[in-house]
Write a protein that holds these residues in place. Sequence first.
Motif, PDB file in Angstrom:
ATOM      1  N   VAL A  42      14.191  79.112 -86.372  1.00 26.77           N
ATOM      2  CA  VAL A  42      13.439  78.450 -87.437  1.00 26.77           C
ATOM      3  C   VAL A  42      14.171  78.598 -88.760  1.00 26.77           C
TER       4      VAL A  42
ATOM      5  N   ALA B  71       8.774  75.655 -88.280  1.00 25.11           N
ATOM      6  CA  ALA B  71       7.856  76.341 -87.365  1.00 25.11           C
ATOM      7  C   ALA B  71       6.758  75.391 -86.894  1.00 25.11           C
TER       8      ALA B  71
ATOM      9  N   TYR C   1       8.223  73.021 -84.323  1.00 21.86           N
ATOM     10  CA  TYR C   1       8.391  73.683 -83.030  1.00 21.86           C
ATOM     11  C   TYR C   1       7.047  73.849 -82.330  1.00 21.86           C
ATOM     12  N   ARG C   2       5.982  74.179 -83.074  1.00 24.19           N
ATOM     13  CA  ARG C   2       4.642  74.298 -82.472  1.00 24.19           C
ATOM     14  C   ARG C   2       4.182  72.954 -81.904  1.00 24.19           C
TER      15      ARG C   2
ATOM     16  N   SER D  94       8.631  78.469 -76.602  1.00 12.57           N
ATOM     17  CA  SER D  94       9.156  79.535 -77.452  1.00 12.57           C
ATOM     18  C   SER D  94       8.784  80.882 -76.849  1.00 12.57           C
TER      19      SER D  94
ATOM     20  N   THR E 214      13.612  79.331 -78.863  1.00 17.11           N
ATOM     21  CA  THR E 214      12.927  78.107 -78.494  1.00 17.11           C
ATOM     22  C   THR E 214      13.844  77.294 -77.589  1.00 17.11           C
TER      23      THR E 214
END
Length: 130
Positions: free
Chosen positions: A41, A56, A59-60, A70, A76
């Motif tokens: 990140v 972040a 990525y979520r 992750s 990740t």
Amino acid sequence: MTLTVSIDTTSSVPHYEQLRSQLAALIAAGTLPDGERLPTVRALANDLGIAPGTVARTYRDLEAASLVRSRRRVGTLVTAPPATLDRAAVTEAARHFVRIARDHGLTDSEVRDAVAAELVRNGTASSPIR
């Protein structure tokens, strides 16, 4: 690994959505294959000049869509999308659409807006467009 993603600071599309759509496209096209580790990140945020929280969130969102997973101490990782459709046909249609859009002088932002508008019209947008 060198990621070829960028953020258009003049676009009305939020930074996390720009990044999410670019990474999702790279995964769908196979450019980011199953098992490929994405940058941390902090590293990606630093490279793009954006806040770590933005990366972040991206990525979520990708994890919620089952495109990445992750794990602590691992990072990740890309997870291969299910092969439920002919991705090559979709990729070719996208290439064709971008060529037409370029021929008509549309900017990257206008191309993204056109796709987003069509998703809304078809009731398939997964989140509101801002």
